[in-house]
Design a protein around this motif. Structure first.
Motif, mmCIF file in Angstrom:
data_model
loop_
_atom_site.group_PDB
_atom_site.id
_atom_site.type_symbol
_atom_site.label_atom_id
_atom_site.label_comp_id
_atom_site.label_asym_id
_atom_site.label_seq_id
_atom_site.Cartn_x
_atom_site.Cartn_y
_atom_site.Cartn_z
ATOM 1 N N LYS A 72 -14.556 -10.082 -4.863
ATOM 2 C CA LYS A 72 -15.984 -9.799 -4.828
ATOM 3 C C LYS A 72 -16.817 -11.015 -4.469
ATOM 4 N N GLY A 73 -16.181 -12.169 -4.312
ATOM 5 C CA GLY A 73 -16.951 -13.351 -3.963
ATOM 6 C C GLY A 73 -16.265 -14.625 -4.401
ATOM 7 N N GLU A 74 -17.059 -15.682 -4.510
ATOM 8 C CA GLU A 74 -16.524 -16.986 -4.895
ATOM 9 C C GLU A 74 -15.773 -16.893 -6.210
ATOM 10 N N GLY A 75 -14.676 -17.597 -6.297
ATOM 11 C CA GLY A 75 -13.870 -17.606 -7.504
ATOM 12 C C GLY A 75 -12.765 -16.559 -7.495
ATOM 13 N N ASP A 76 -12.839 -15.620 -6.555
ATOM 14 C CA ASP A 76 -11.826 -14.567 -6.483
ATOM 15 C C ASP A 76 -10.691 -14.899 -5.528
ATOM 16 N N GLU A 77 -10.758 -16.063 -4.853
ATOM 17 C CA GLU A 77 -9.741 -16.363 -3.842
ATOM 18 C C GLU A 77 -8.348 -16.554 -4.438
ATOM 19 N N ARG A 78 -8.249 -16.803 -5.744
ATOM 20 C CA ARG A 78 -6.930 -16.972 -6.379
ATOM 21 C C ARG A 78 -6.422 -15.668 -7.000
ATOM 22 N N LYS A 79 -7.256 -14.648 -6.989
ATOM 23 C CA LYS A 79 -6.909 -13.363 -7.580
ATOM 24 C C LYS A 79 -5.904 -12.650 -6.674
ATOM 25 N N LEU A 80 -4.877 -12.052 -7.272
ATOM 26 C CA LEU A 80 -3.925 -11.254 -6.503
ATOM 27 C C LEU A 80 -4.576 -9.923 -6.159
ATOM 28 N N CYS A 81 -4.626 -9.622 -4.875
ATOM 29 C CA CYS A 81 -5.236 -8.385 -4.384
ATOM 30 C C CYS A 81 -4.294 -7.720 -3.385
ATOM 31 N N TRP A 82 -4.560 -6.447 -3.100
ATOM 32 C CA TRP A 82 -3.835 -5.755 -2.043
ATOM 33 C C TRP A 82 -4.113 -6.447 -0.715
ATOM 34 N N THR A 83 -3.055 -6.674 0.059
ATOM 35 C CA THR A 83 -3.182 -7.224 1.406
ATOM 36 C C THR A 83 -2.289 -6.400 2.330
ATOM 37 N N ASP A 84 -2.248 -6.781 3.580
ATOM 38 C CA ASP A 84 -1.359 -6.102 4.526
ATOM 39 C C ASP A 84 0.099 -6.227 4.091
ATOM 40 N N LEU A 85 0.460 -7.336 3.429
ATOM 41 C CA LEU A 85 1.839 -7.529 2.969
ATOM 42 C C LEU A 85 2.233 -6.462 1.947
ATOM 43 N N GLU A 86 1.378 -6.224 0.955
ATOM 44 C CA GLU A 86 1.696 -5.210 -0.060
ATOM 45 C C GLU A 86 1.782 -3.824 0.575
ATOM 46 N N ARG A 87 0.859 -3.516 1.479
ATOM 47 C CA ARG A 87 0.895 -2.212 2.150
ATOM 48 C C ARG A 87 2.179 -2.074 2.989
ATOM 49 N N LYS A 88 2.593 -3.151 3.660
ATOM 50 C CA LYS A 88 3.826 -3.123 4.457
ATOM 51 C C LYS A 88 5.032 -2.866 3.559
ATOM 52 N N GLN A 89 5.065 -3.512 2.397
ATOM 53 C CA GLN A 89 6.186 -3.321 1.477
ATOM 54 C C GLN A 89 6.238 -1.889 0.951
ATOM 55 N N VAL A 90 5.078 -1.303 0.618
ATOM 56 C CA VAL A 90 5.049 0.097 0.176
ATOM 57 C C VAL A 90 5.572 0.985 1.299
ATOM 58 N N GLN A 91 5.086 0.761 2.531
ATOM 59 C CA GLN A 91 5.522 1.581 3.670
ATOM 60 C C GLN A 91 7.027 1.457 3.883
ATOM 61 N N GLU A 92 7.563 0.238 3.796
ATOM 62 C CA GLU A 92 9.010 0.038 3.969
ATOM 63 C C GLU A 92 9.794 0.774 2.894
ATOM 64 N N GLY A 93 9.338 0.696 1.647
ATOM 65 C CA GLY A 93 10.026 1.390 0.560
ATOM 66 C C GLY A 93 9.944 2.898 0.683
ATOM 67 N N ALA A 94 8.860 3.401 1.255
ATOM 68 C CA ALA A 94 8.655 4.842 1.374
ATOM 69 C C ALA A 94 9.339 5.454 2.599
ATOM 70 N N HIS A 95 9.810 4.609 3.520
ATOM 71 C CA HIS A 95 10.428 5.101 4.756
ATOM 72 C C HIS A 95 11.454 6.182 4.436
ATOM 73 N N PRO A 96 11.459 7.303 5.114
ATOM 74 C CA PRO A 96 10.838 7.648 6.387
ATOM 75 C C PRO A 96 9.447 8.286 6.258
ATOM 76 N N LEU A 97 8.899 8.351 5.051
ATOM 77 C CA LEU A 97 7.550 8.897 4.903
ATOM 78 C C LEU A 97 6.552 7.990 5.610
ATOM 79 N N GLU A 98 5.510 8.568 6.163
ATOM 80 C CA GLU A 98 4.410 7.787 6.724
ATOM 81 C C GLU A 98 3.325 7.725 5.659
ATOM 82 N N VAL A 99 2.818 6.527 5.407
ATOM 83 C CA VAL A 99 1.822 6.342 4.354
ATOM 84 C C VAL A 99 0.462 6.021 4.965
ATOM 85 N N VAL A 100 -0.541 6.790 4.552
ATOM 86 C CA VAL A 100 -1.935 6.507 4.882
ATOM 87 C C VAL A 100 -2.523 5.860 3.636
ATOM 88 N N PHE A 101 -3.047 4.646 3.787
ATOM 89 C CA PHE A 101 -3.590 3.913 2.652
ATOM 90 C C PHE A 101 -5.082 4.158 2.518
#
Length: 192
Positions: A13-42
């Motif tokens: 939400k702003g300054e001070g949050d840069e160290r917070k763990l958040c959803w990124t493309d990496l987490e979405r990629k890992q979910v998609q890989e684990g769900a294969h062959p399903l296609e995931v819409v995030f």
């Protein structure tokens, strides 16, 4: 087969949050890989909203996404706030399955814990244990759990009164200008 996942977790939400763990493309990629062959819409609560001053509509957007999701995947790698708890409770009310990513020996999951005067083994926070369909170590495992969701559609349920006003506000006054959500609905074959 296409499924949808609501990405529940902290939003920077702003300054001070840069160290917070958040959803990124990496987490979405890992979910998609684990769900294969399903296609995931995030469904992403951090996509831009057309009117950030419309707080009821903003809450309604999150709740609409929880309602539309095949499952909610919660990022519980570290301490989370009120919003994530509300999303989990809303998902339970709407019968949307919840999968929680809580690695072993993290805030919400411990191998051993001194708790209320007793030593507990294989501890999972009571709110997480009560609301989650599965508690997993990582996002790939969360994707794998998506593949084990019941094949039949969830039983229809009425929207609880405590969610109805915000979802109605979102549908009436925000959704038409919410291009990321309109795109997701189109991919899912849902006509608003």
């Amino acid at each position: 087969m296409i499924i949808s996942v609501y990405c529940s977790g902290s939003i920077a939400k702003g300054e001070g949050d840069e160290r917070k763990l958040c959803w990124t493309d990496l987490e979405r990629k890992q979910v998609q890989e684990g769900a294969h062959p399903l296609e995931v819409v995030f469904l992403n609560p951090d996509d831009p909203i057309t009117d950030p001053a419309n707080v009821l509509g903003q809450f309604g957007r999150d709740m609409f996404q929880v309602l539309m999701a095949s499952a909610v995947v919660v990022d519980a790698r570290e301490r989370r706030g009120l919003g994530i708890g509300v999303e989990m409770a809303a998902a339970a009310s709407l019968r949307t399955p919840v999968i929680v990513v809580a690695p072993r020996n993290s805030k919400y999951r411990r191998d051993h814990l001194e708790y209320r005067g007793a030593r507990v083994s294989d501890y999972v926070h009571p709110h997480v244990a009560s609301l989650a369909l599965a508690v997993v170590d990582d996002f790939t495992e969360a994707g794998e759990a998506l593949g084990r969701l019941p094949a039949a559609p969830r039983d229809p349920v009425g929207t609880p009164a405590w969610l109805r006003a915000s979802i109605d506000e979102y549908r009436s006054n925000v959704l038409a200008g919410d291009q990321p959500m309109l795109d997701a609905l189109h991919r899912l074959g849902v006509h608003r």
